[in-house]
Design an enzyme around this catalytic site. Structure first.
Site, short mmCIF file in Angstrom:
data_model
loop_
_atom_site.label_atom_id
_atom_site.label_comp_id
_atom_site.label_asym_id
_atom_site.label_seq_id
_atom_site.Cartn_x
_atom_site.Cartn_y
_atom_site.Cartn_z
N CYS A 116 1.18 -1.29 0.11
CA CYS A 116 0.24 -0.60 -0.14
C CYS A 116 0.85 1.37 0.03
O CYS A 116 2.05 1.61 0.89
CB CYS A 116 -0.68 -0.13 1.42
SG CYS A 116 -1.72 -1.76 1.40
N ARG A 135 3.77 -0.64 -4.63
CA ARG A 135 3.32 -1.23 -3.17
C ARG A 135 1.97 -1.73 -3.32
O ARG A 135 1.83 -2.20 -1.94
CB ARG A 135 3.52 0.43 -2.68
CG ARG A 135 5.03 0.84 -1.98
CD ARG A 135 4.63 1.90 -1.46
NE ARG A 135 4.44 1.18 0.19
CZ ARG A 135 5.75 0.51 0.96
NH1 ARG A 135 6.90 1.06 0.71
NH2 ARG A 135 5.44 0.55 1.94
N TRP A 171 -2.69 -2.59 -2.31
CA TRP A 171 -2.76 -4.16 -2.41
C TRP A 171 -3.75 -4.59 -1.30
O TRP A 171 -3.85 -4.55 0.04
CB TRP A 171 -1.83 -4.09 -1.71
CG TRP A 171 -0.71 -5.51 -2.32
CD1 TRP A 171 -0.25 -6.02 -3.41
CD2 TRP A 171 -1.16 -6.61 -1.14
NE1 TRP A 171 -0.11 -7.66 -3.21
CE2 TRP A 171 -0.26 -7.86 -2.17
CE3 TRP A 171 -1.49 -6.78 -0.18
CZ2 TRP A 171 -0.36 -8.93 -2.09
CZ3 TRP A 171 -0.82 -8.54 0.31
CH2 TRP A 171 -0.24 -9.55 0.18
N ASN A 191 -1.57 1.54 6.23
CA ASN A 191 -1.43 -0.06 5.41
C ASN A 191 -0.88 -0.80 6.25
O ASN A 191 -0.81 -0.68 8.01
CB ASN A 191 -0.09 0.92 4.89
CG ASN A 191 1.19 -0.15 4.80
OD1 ASN A 191 0.68 -1.43 4.28
ND2 ASN A 191 2.34 -0.20 4.29
N GLY A 192 -1.24 -2.35 6.29
CA GLY A 192 -1.01 -2.68 7.46
C GLY A 192 -2.39 -3.94 7.35
O GLY A 192 -3.18 -4.33 6.86
N GLU A 219 15.92 -19.03 -7.59
CA GLU A 219 15.91 -17.46 -7.76
C GLU A 219 15.33 -17.10 -10.01
O GLU A 219 14.52 -16.32 -9.60
CB GLU A 219 16.96 -16.97 -7.37
CG GLU A 219 16.73 -15.29 -8.36
CD GLU A 219 15.94 -14.62 -7.39
OE1 GLU A 219 15.79 -13.05 -7.86
OE2 GLU A 219 15.14 -14.92 -5.88
N LYS A 274 11.83 -15.64 -10.69
CA LYS A 274 11.11 -14.70 -11.30
C LYS A 274 10.43 -14.40 -12.48
O LYS A 274 8.92 -14.02 -12.90
CB LYS A 274 12.72 -14.22 -11.91
CG LYS A 274 13.65 -13.27 -10.97
CD LYS A 274 12.92 -12.08 -11.18
CE LYS A 274 12.30 -12.14 -9.38
NZ LYS A 274 12.90 -12.26 -8.05
N GLU A 289 6.65 -15.09 -11.11
CA GLU A 289 5.85 -13.65 -10.47
C GLU A 289 5.39 -12.94 -11.50
O GLU A 289 4.47 -12.22 -11.09
CB GLU A 289 6.98 -13.53 -9.29
CG GLU A 289 8.38 -13.28 -10.14
CD GLU A 289 8.71 -12.35 -8.71
OE1 GLU A 289 8.34 -11.65 -7.35
OE2 GLU A 289 10.10 -12.08 -9.14
N HIS A 332 14.09 -38.83 -7.68
CA HIS A 332 13.21 -39.42 -6.33
C HIS A 332 11.26 -38.73 -6.79
O HIS A 332 10.66 -39.15 -6.20
CB HIS A 332 13.42 -39.32 -5.28
CG HIS A 332 14.86 -39.97 -5.15
ND1 HIS A 332 15.80 -41.00 -4.86
CD2 HIS A 332 16.40 -39.13 -5.25
CE1 HIS A 332 17.11 -41.08 -4.77
NE2 HIS A 332 17.41 -40.33 -5.29
N LYS A 358 5.48 -4.67 -3.86
CA LYS A 358 7.57 -4.37 -3.91
C LYS A 358 7.70 -4.49 -2.13
O LYS A 358 8.49 -5.45 -1.80
CB LYS A 358 7.84 -3.59 -3.98
CG LYS A 358 9.64 -3.60 -3.88
CD LYS A 358 9.70 -4.22 -5.23
CE LYS A 358 10.59 -3.92 -5.14
NZ LYS A 358 12.12 -4.66 -6.06
#
Length: 609
Positions: free
Chosen positions: A2, A27, A74, A100-101, A482, A486, A489, A505, A604
């Site tokens: 946010c 954000r 968000w 925010n939160g 990694e 990438k 996402e 396996h 982010k």
């Protein structure tokens, strides 16, 4: 998560707030809203969708005023709808709140307010704050905020305005970041620096549990005991141009191409006049490092992947047991930690909530905390005993690239420095590794043009795939993790990374005719075994792209396509081998028509648990 912007001054609040929010869409971008006091009346407008939807509405029907606040969301509680968008108001629309939160105890507060006759329009936890403020407001907004804040439990940043207090904005920080911007005859509140840097480079980092009151003429900060306190005003040295695209189509592409320069910056800031390492902000001396008998490296997502490489380096160079753990798991596990434990915290923003929780849990048990972060004055930096700033500059794209490679660079430097300090790394070895470290920026830069062309072509081949797999062994497995992150996402293609030796396996059952497999094979001691693993997936119909060193020309006999890397020591291959996967993810997302910089469902800076 946010984005928050608040303004009080003489300027056009609507334009300043919208401009600030445009710098914070990374954000969150599910919905956006704004509240401005116009001619003594609170005017609030909020709409689902990107910030452009709100901006278009305000262009047709603007709100005039010199005090206001805005929010880009968000979603946590409630879907991205007009009603759930911020700001939230009391029933009369005279008190507005952006948040925010998460308010963990919102449900019992909501039940209490419902019993008192309050009506709710949204599914959010934030709306209870607006009504609670209304309940406590008796003509003094600050006192109402004090009483409201005492009732809340969770992690949050709040900004509050009231129609009856048309010259002030009040903000609260509780575990979620906000900064104060100090101007001439105007003041700002925001969740991140880029939102206000166009207007001022003077900022105050608001501490946890601070409450701030802004007016046109100044500001007051109240500590946890609600007494006035002073906080240092800092000057931001980077400029707004650093946070713009500079001609690149997307921030992510710009940030990939910035990697040579930021890796170089991260190294050069730690070299003395003789070219040897020195570390400011780190007070660990020879006696201290020799007492350390356990190291934990803790992070989330990309930072965790960097931590996996860092764990290997610290264990190898210091000859001490080291473990890497995911922050959200670490904080709830019962680790044996004492004053001989070093906990290395990794976070690009320095505000990652799960990582802050892990830091506090380790600190409470007596561990020494060393943080690797990109943001000066961030929560993690302030809570740490020692700090390593990566100097990557602003990273705007949600998918991290240059933050990751500078975190790797930080671990190389720390492992080298501590290994020499402890005496577990011989001088000759130290000199050779440091000399090679200094060559890495040039090697990354030399690889970018060819990698970009190959990634563009490969993206067209894989963009319609249902599943893609990365394989690797040892340090290469961390690159595979990694690379898979990438790709998933920002392309939204199901992508997984597996240790190549584990294929037989069970996971080899997922390979079928035409399945794209990206195999990272740079570690020479296990190269032949990796080739055998590639043959196993080829036998099941996989289409394999190999990533290896230039010396391994024989890989072309096994893989369908080979990406050749500049030569370097084994330990440096994770930094060199990740660049192609970054570009592949970027061009695949582009080929699918996705929003590269703002992938769905992500934000982010993850400031909620």
């Amino acid at each position: 998560m946010c984005g928050i912007v608040g303004y009080v001054g003489a300027g056009n609040a609507q334009d300043i707030i919208l401009d600030g929010l445009s710098k914070l869409e990374y954000r969150g971008y599910d919905s956006a809203g704004i509240s401005i006091i116009e001619s003594g009346k609170m005017k609030t407008r909020k709409l689902s969708g990107r910030l452009g939807v709100l901006a278009g509405s305000l262009e047709k029907d603007p709100i005039s005023g010199t005090i206001g606040m805005g929010h880009t969301r968000w979603a946590t509680h409630g879907a991205p709808t007009d009603d759930n968008a911020h700001p939230h108001t009391n029933g009369k629309g005279t008190i507005a709140v952006i948040h925010n939160g998460i308010i963990e105890n919102y449900r019992p507060i909501k039940d209490e307010l419902l019993a008192l006759g309050y009506k709710f329009k949204s599914e959010t936890d934030t709306e209870v704050i607006a009504h609670l403020l209304d309940h406590y407001y008796e003509g003094d907004l600050l006192q109402a905020v004090f009483k409201t804040e005492a009732r809340l439990r969770g992690a949050y940043a709040l900004v509050v305005m009231c129609e009856s207090s048309p010259d002030e904005i009040i903000a609260i920080r509780h575990e979620s970041p906000i900064i104060l911007g100090v101007g001439e005859g105007e003041n700002f509140i925001a969740s991140d620096i880029p939102a206000i840097l166009k207007y001022t480079n003077k900022v105050v980092y608001i501490e946890n549990k601070d409450i701030v009151r802004l007016t046109r003429s100044g500001y007051e900060i109240f500590g946890e005991d609600r007494k006035r306190i002073d906080r240092q005003v800092r000057t931001i040295e980077w400029d707004l141009e650093s946070a713009t695209k500079e001609g690149y189509e997307h921030f992510m592409l710009k940030e990939i191409y910035q990697q040579p320069s930021v890796i170089s910056e991260t190294i050069n800031r730690r070299l003395d006049e003789n070219g040897s390492l020195f570390l400011e902000n780190i007070a660990i001396d020879e006696d201290t490092i020799k007492l350390i008998n356990k190291i934990y490296v803790v992070g989330c997502g990309t930072a965790y992947h960097a931590g996996l490489v860092g764990r290997y380096l610290l264990q190898e160079f210091l000859k001490v047991d080291a473990q890497a753990e995911i922050a959200s798991e670490f904080r709830y596990s019962d680790h044996y930690i004492d004053d001989k434990t070093l906990v290395v915290i990794v976070s690009q923003s320095g505000e990652t909530m799960d990582t802050i929780g892990a830091l506090k849990a380790a600190k409470a048990k007596g561990a020494r905390i060393l943080s690797i972060t990109n943001v000066v004055g961030s929560s993690i930096a302030r809570e740490s005993d020692d700090i390593f700033y990566t100097w990557a500059g602003p990273e705007i794209a949600v998918a991290s690239t240059k933050a990751y490679t500078t975190q790797l660079t930080a671990f190389y430097i720390l492992a080298l420095y501590f290994g020499k300090l402890k005496g577990t790394l011989e001088d000759k070895c130290y000199d050779e590794i440091l000399a090679e470290l200094k060559t890495l920026p040039g090697k990354v830069e030399a690889s970018l043009p060819a990698f970009a062309e190959k990634a563009k072509a490969a993206a067209q081949e894989i963009k319609d795939s249902k599943s893609i797999f990365y394989l690797g062994r040892g340090l290469d497995y961390y690159t595979a993790l990694e690379g898979a992150l990438k790709l998933k996402e920002i392309s939204y293609i199901h992508t997984e990374a597996f240790p190549a030796g584990e294929l037989k396996h069970g996971t080899i059952a997922l390979i079928e005719e035409g399945t794209p497999v990206i195999a990272v094979a740079t570690q020479q001691s296990i190269y032949e075994k990796m080739v055998s693993n590639i043959k196993e997936v080829k036998a099941r119909g996989a289409v394999v792209t190999g990533i290896t060193r230039k010396r391994n020309t024989d890989l072309s006999e096994v893989a369908d396509t080979v990406i050749y890397l500049e030569e370097s020591f084994n330990i440096f291959m994770p930094l060199l081998s990740v660049v192609y996967p970054q570009l592949l993810a970027y061009y695949t997302s582009l080929a699918k028509g996705n929003d590269v910089d703002k992938p769905r469902n992500l934000a982010k800076s993850v400031t909620v648990e």
